[in-house]
Write a protein that holds these residues in place. Structure first.
Motif, PDB file in Angstrom:
ATOM      1  N   LEU A 120       0.838  -1.188   0.000  1.00  8.93           N
ATOM      2  CA  LEU A 120       0.000   0.000   0.000  1.00  8.93           C
ATOM      3  C   LEU A 120       0.877   1.243   0.000  1.00  8.93           C
ATOM      4  O   LEU A 120       1.915   1.280   0.670  1.00  8.93           O
ATOM      5  N   PRO A 121       0.499   2.282  -0.738  1.00  8.00           N
ATOM      6  CA  PRO A 121       1.380   3.434  -0.940  1.00  8.00           C
ATOM      7  C   PRO A 121       1.414   4.367   0.267  1.00  8.00           C
ATOM      8  O   PRO A 121       0.545   4.303   1.150  1.00  8.00           O
ATOM      9  N   PRO A 122       2.402   5.249   0.328  1.00 10.32           N
ATOM     10  CA  PRO A 122       2.456   6.253   1.403  1.00 10.32           C
ATOM     11  C   PRO A 122       1.180   7.094   1.418  1.00 10.32           C
ATOM     12  O   PRO A 122       0.634   7.434   0.365  1.00 10.32           O
ATOM     13  N   GLY A 123       0.721   7.396   2.620  1.00 10.43           N
ATOM     14  CA  GLY A 123      -0.488   8.196   2.754  1.00 10.43           C
ATOM     15  C   GLY A 123      -1.765   7.440   2.497  1.00 10.43           C
ATOM     16  O   GLY A 123      -2.851   8.031   2.490  1.00 10.43           O
ATOM     17  N   GLY A 124      -1.673   6.130   2.302  1.00 13.81           N
ATOM     18  CA  GLY A 124      -2.851   5.344   1.971  1.00 13.81           C
ATOM     19  C   GLY A 124      -3.320   4.406   3.060  1.00 13.81           C
ATOM     20  O   GLY A 124      -4.254   3.624   2.835  1.00 13.81           O
ATOM     21  N   VAL A 125      -2.707   4.480   4.256  1.00 14.56           N
ATOM     22  CA  VAL A 125      -3.001   3.481   5.290  1.00 14.56           C
ATOM     23  C   VAL A 125      -3.239   4.151   6.642  1.00 14.56           C
ATOM     24  O   VAL A 125      -2.414   4.945   7.113  1.00 14.56           O
ATOM     25  N   LEU A 126      -4.358   3.813   7.264  1.00 17.78           N
ATOM     26  CA  LEU A 126      -4.613   4.120   8.666  1.00 17.78           C
ATOM     27  C   LEU A 126      -4.780   2.797   9.404  1.00 17.78           C
ATOM     28  O   LEU A 126      -5.299   1.824   8.836  1.00 17.78           O
ATOM     29  N   ILE A 127      -4.359   2.764  10.662  1.00 17.45           N
ATOM     30  CA  ILE A 127      -4.503   1.558  11.477  1.00 17.45           C
ATOM     31  C   ILE A 127      -5.119   1.952  12.811  1.00 17.45           C
ATOM     32  O   ILE A 127      -4.602   2.830  13.509  1.00 17.45           O
ATOM     33  N   GLY A 128      -6.244   1.327  13.136  1.00 15.46           N
ATOM     34  CA  GLY A 128      -6.945   1.615  14.383  1.00 15.46           C
ATOM     35  C   GLY A 128      -6.793   0.476  15.373  1.00 15.46           C
ATOM     36  O   GLY A 128      -6.716  -0.696  14.988  1.00 15.46           O
ATOM     37  N   MET A 129      -6.772   0.836  16.662  1.00 17.65           N
ATOM     38  CA  MET A 129      -6.652  -0.153  17.734  1.00 17.65           C
ATOM     39  C   MET A 129      -7.630   0.192  18.859  1.00 17.65           C
ATOM     40  O   MET A 129      -7.787   1.356  19.220  1.00 17.65           O
ATOM     41  N   ARG A 130      -8.262  -0.847  19.388  1.00 17.82           N
ATOM     42  CA  ARG A 130      -9.052  -0.664  20.608  1.00 17.82           C
ATOM     43  C   ARG A 130      -9.068  -1.968  21.383  1.00 17.82           C
ATOM     44  O   ARG A 130      -8.836  -3.061  20.823  1.00 17.82           O
ATOM     45  N   ASN A 131      -9.333  -1.847  22.674  1.00 16.52           N
ATOM     46  CA  ASN A 131      -9.459  -3.010  23.546  1.00 16.52           C
ATOM     47  C   ASN A 131     -10.912  -3.462  23.579  1.00 16.52           C
ATOM     48  O   ASN A 131     -11.830  -2.647  23.720  1.00 16.52           O
ATOM     49  N   LYS A 132     -11.118  -4.774  23.436  1.00 18.42           N
ATOM     50  CA  LYS A 132     -12.437  -5.365  23.576  1.00 18.42           C
ATOM     51  C   LYS A 132     -12.351  -6.464  24.623  1.00 18.42           C
ATOM     52  O   LYS A 132     -11.252  -6.912  24.973  1.00 18.42           O
ATOM     53  N   PRO A 133     -13.483  -6.919  25.160  1.00 15.51           N
ATOM     54  CA  PRO A 133     -13.417  -7.968  26.185  1.00 15.51           C
ATOM     55  C   PRO A 133     -12.655  -9.209  25.737  1.00 15.51           C
ATOM     56  O   PRO A 133     -11.970  -9.856  26.532  1.00 15.51           O
ATOM     57  N   GLU A 134     -12.718  -9.547  24.434  1.00 18.20           N
ATOM     58  CA  GLU A 134     -12.035 -10.744  23.944  1.00 18.20           C
ATOM     59  C   GLU A 134     -10.596 -10.475  23.529  1.00 18.20           C
ATOM     60  O   GLU A 134      -9.904 -11.385  23.091  1.00 18.20           O
ATOM     61  N   GLY A 135     -10.139  -9.230  23.647  1.00 19.15           N
ATOM     62  CA  GLY A 135      -8.765  -8.908  23.266  1.00 19.15           C
ATOM     63  C   GLY A 135      -8.706  -7.683  22.378  1.00 19.15           C
ATOM     64  O   GLY A 135      -9.662  -6.916  22.278  1.00 19.15           O
ATOM     65  N   VAL A 136      -7.597  -7.510  21.702  1.00 15.82           N
ATOM     66  CA  VAL A 136      -7.385  -6.324  20.873  1.00 15.82           C
ATOM     67  C   VAL A 136      -8.094  -6.477  19.526  1.00 15.82           C
ATOM     68  O   VAL A 136      -8.030  -7.535  18.898  1.00 15.82           O
ATOM     69  N   GLU A 137      -8.763  -5.402  19.102  1.00 14.75           N
ATOM     70  CA  GLU A 137      -9.278  -5.318  17.744  1.00 14.75           C
ATOM     71  C   GLU A 137      -8.369  -4.384  16.954  1.00 14.75           C
ATOM     72  O   GLU A 137      -8.099  -3.269  17.391  1.00 14.75           O
ATOM     73  N   MET A 138      -7.895  -4.846  15.800  1.00 17.62           N
ATOM     74  CA  MET A 138      -7.106  -4.010  14.902  1.00 17.62           C
ATOM     75  C   MET A 138      -7.903  -3.771  13.631  1.00 17.62           C
ATOM     76  O   MET A 138      -8.534  -4.693  13.091  1.00 17.62           O
ATOM     77  N   LYS A 139      -7.885  -2.520  13.176  1.00 18.54           N
ATOM     78  CA  LYS A 139      -8.617  -2.146  11.964  1.00 18.54           C
ATOM     79  C   LYS A 139      -7.637  -1.548  10.966  1.00 18.54           C
ATOM     80  O   LYS A 139      -6.977  -0.552  11.258  1.00 18.54           O
ATOM     81  N   LEU A 140      -7.521  -2.179   9.809  1.00 16.65           N
ATOM     82  CA  LEU A 140      -6.702  -1.661   8.712  1.00 16.65           C
ATOM     83  C   LEU A 140      -7.621  -0.883   7.785  1.00 16.65           C
ATOM     84  O   LEU A 140      -8.588  -1.432   7.248  1.00 16.65           O
ATOM     85  N   GLU A 141      -7.322   0.401   7.594  1.00 20.99           N
ATOM     86  CA  GLU A 141      -8.137   1.244   6.717  1.00 20.99           C
ATOM     87  C   GLU A 141      -7.303   1.628   5.500  1.00 20.99           C
ATOM     88  O   GLU A 141      -6.250   2.265   5.644  1.00 20.99           O
ATOM     89  N   ILE A 142      -7.796   1.268   4.341  1.00 20.93           N
ATOM     90  CA  ILE A 142      -7.111   1.562   3.090  1.00 20.93           C
ATOM     91  C   ILE A 142      -7.820   2.733   2.428  1.00 20.93           C
ATOM     92  O   ILE A 142      -9.022   2.646   2.097  1.00 20.93           O
ATOM     93  N   LEU A 143      -7.101   3.851   2.256  1.00 16.15           N
ATOM     94  CA  LEU A 143      -7.668   5.035   1.623  1.00 16.15           C
ATOM     95  C   LEU A 143      -7.587   4.829   0.113  1.00 16.15           C
ATOM     96  O   LEU A 143      -6.521   4.924  -0.490  1.00 16.15           O
ATOM     97  N   LEU A 144      -8.710   4.525  -0.487  1.00 13.20           N
ATOM     98  CA  LEU A 144      -8.717   4.013  -1.857  1.00 13.20           C
ATOM     99  C   LEU A 144      -8.261   5.048  -2.881  1.00 13.20           C
ATOM    100  O   LEU A 144      -7.733   4.679  -3.936  1.00 13.20           O
ATOM    101  N   ALA A 145      -8.420   6.329  -2.585  1.00  9.88           N
ATOM    102  CA  ALA A 145      -7.962   7.348  -3.535  1.00  9.88           C
ATOM    103  C   ALA A 145      -6.453   7.328  -3.688  1.00  9.88           C
ATOM    104  O   ALA A 145      -5.915   7.827  -4.683  1.00  9.88           O
ATOM    105  N   ALA A 146      -5.743   6.771  -2.700  1.00 13.71           N
ATOM    106  CA  ALA A 146      -4.284   6.717  -2.757  1.00 13.71           C
ATOM    107  C   ALA A 146      -3.774   5.535  -3.571  1.00 13.71           C
ATOM    108  O   ALA A 146      -2.572   5.462  -3.865  1.00 13.71           O
ATOM    109  N   ILE A 147      -4.661   4.600  -3.934  1.00  9.55           N
ATOM    110  CA  ILE A 147      -4.249   3.419  -4.703  1.00  9.55           C
ATOM    111  C   ILE A 147      -4.189   3.810  -6.177  1.00  9.55           C
ATOM    112  O   ILE A 147      -5.228   4.107  -6.792  1.00  9.55           O
ATOM    113  N   PRO A 148      -3.015   3.813  -6.789  1.00  8.57           N
ATOM    114  CA  PRO A 148      -2.897   4.325  -8.160  1.00  8.57           C
ATOM    115  C   PRO A 148      -3.548   3.438  -9.210  1.00  8.57           C
ATOM    116  O   PRO A 148      -3.916   3.909 -10.284  1.00  8.57           O
ATOM    117  N   ASP A 149      -3.709   2.159  -8.914  1.00 15.85           N
ATOM    118  CA  ASP A 149      -4.251   1.231  -9.910  1.00 15.85           C
ATOM    119  C   ASP A 149      -5.411   0.424  -9.320  1.00 15.85           C
ATOM    120  O   ASP A 149      -5.479  -0.793  -9.485  1.00 15.85           O
TER     121      ASP A 149
END
Length: 349
Positions: A243-272
């Protein structure tokens, strides 16, 4: 709906129509009894005013972003950047905070309001106002019974990590220590009928090979979910795993069952980005027919036919220790793209 001095309807009329139409199609309550005045204050300018495009939520389009969640397939979810394009970041932050407090107490109860106030104290105070860029965003979700959830997104400085709840502060530092390329940029605080939760979202600086998330995910106890995450990315992006620079956000939070990780891909940054992106994404859901049908119903609710896919802004993929990859899809409905109005304004210059 009252027209502006220019004779054009305010953008609020279009946003309200979009929401009411989607609510009927999805079988949810209409959001307008809850948010009518906020929408009026936010979208009071004429429908062709290109200043709407100056926003941090959906740059180049009206700051109104519906989203589909595989985890909550039958809800109507959307986020806005409060107030008009000329509002100050402080005004937006204060407006979003007032809306949260106005809705949380009567709908979710006083305990939920006290929890929100304790979690948000650092971000709704008077310190450090000069550094804010956009202030805050406001999100909400509705189901057949009414308001299901409400959420605020506050800008976050690295120096504010200590103000997070201790478990989330530890998780934030752990992620940054494992991946120094992560920089915290906002925290989201949400309340729903069952509970409240807070997430930290990081900007990943530089390009990211998705497989490079493995060590961090192993440290967080979710490394076994990397294959399912990579499968969604690979299918939806046509075999792309970097994934290109400026195209990725990563979110984290605690849930009762453990850590939730969220990968967010900013689609406008994907050249193809594949022209058949939506079809490929549906292919990734083929083994989950209920969610696939819900996505099709949601796209239809926002007027996006199979041959008119609209503009998809973010593909979000989340995992937990006990849940493999699940998607959310954020869109810019075609009627809220401002490209034609921008071209017209340029032609008049």
């Amino acid at each position: 709906m009252q027209r502006s001095a220019s004779g054009k309807r305010p953008m609020a009329a279009h946003v309200k129509r979009s929401l009411s139409t989607a609510a009927r199609a999805l079988g949810t309550r209409d959001p307008l009894p809850y948010l009518d005045t906020l929408i009026d204050r936010t979208f009071s300018l004429p429908e062709d005013d290109v200043s709407y495009t100056r926003n941090a939520l959906t740059p180049g389009a009206v700051p109104y972003e519906p989203s589909f969640s595989e985890a909550e397939p039958d809800t109507l979810r959307f986020t806005i950047e409060p107030l008009g394009p000329d509002a100050s970041p402080v005004a937006r932050r204060d407006e979003a905070t007032r809306e949260m407090r106005r809705l949380v107490c009567p709908v979710f109860g006083r305990d939920a309001l006290r929890w929100f106030d304790s979690r948000s104290e650092e971000w709704r105070g008077f310190g450090g106002l000069g550094w804010m860029s956009y202030g805050a965003w406001f999100g909400s979700a509705f189901d057949e019974d009414g308001l299901y959830a409400t959420k605020i997104y506050y800008e976050l400085l690295p120096t504010q990590i200590d103000a997070l709840a201790p478990p989330l502060a530890r998780l934030t530092r752990q992620a940054m220590n494992e991946m120094p390329s992560l920089m915290p940029i906002f925290t989201s605080i949400g309340c729903n009928r069952e509970a409240g939760s807070q997430r930290v979202t990081f900007l990943h600086r530089g390009p990211l090979a998705v497989s490079a998330l493995g060590p961090l995910m192993n440290r967080l106890g979710i490394g076994h979910q990397l294959p399912s995450l990579m499968r969604i990315v690979g299918v939806a992006l046509g075999g792309r795993f970097e994934l290109p620079p400026g195209g990725v956000l990563i979110g984290m939070r605690n849930k009762p069952e453990g850590v939730e990780m969220k990968l967010e891909i900013l689609l406008a940054a994907i050249p193809d980005l594949p022209g058949r992106f939506l079809d490929l994404l549906k292919l990734g859901l083929a083994e989950r027919p209920r969610q696939l049908a819900a996505l099709a119903r949601w796209l239809e609710a926002f007027g996006m036919e199979a041959n008119e896919q609209g503009h998809f802004s973010v593909l979000s993929i989340r995992v937990t220790p006990h849940s493999p990859a699940r998607i959310s899809l954020y869109v810019r409905p075609i009627e809220f793209e401002m490209r034609e109005h921008i071209e017209e304004a340029r032609a008049l210059q």
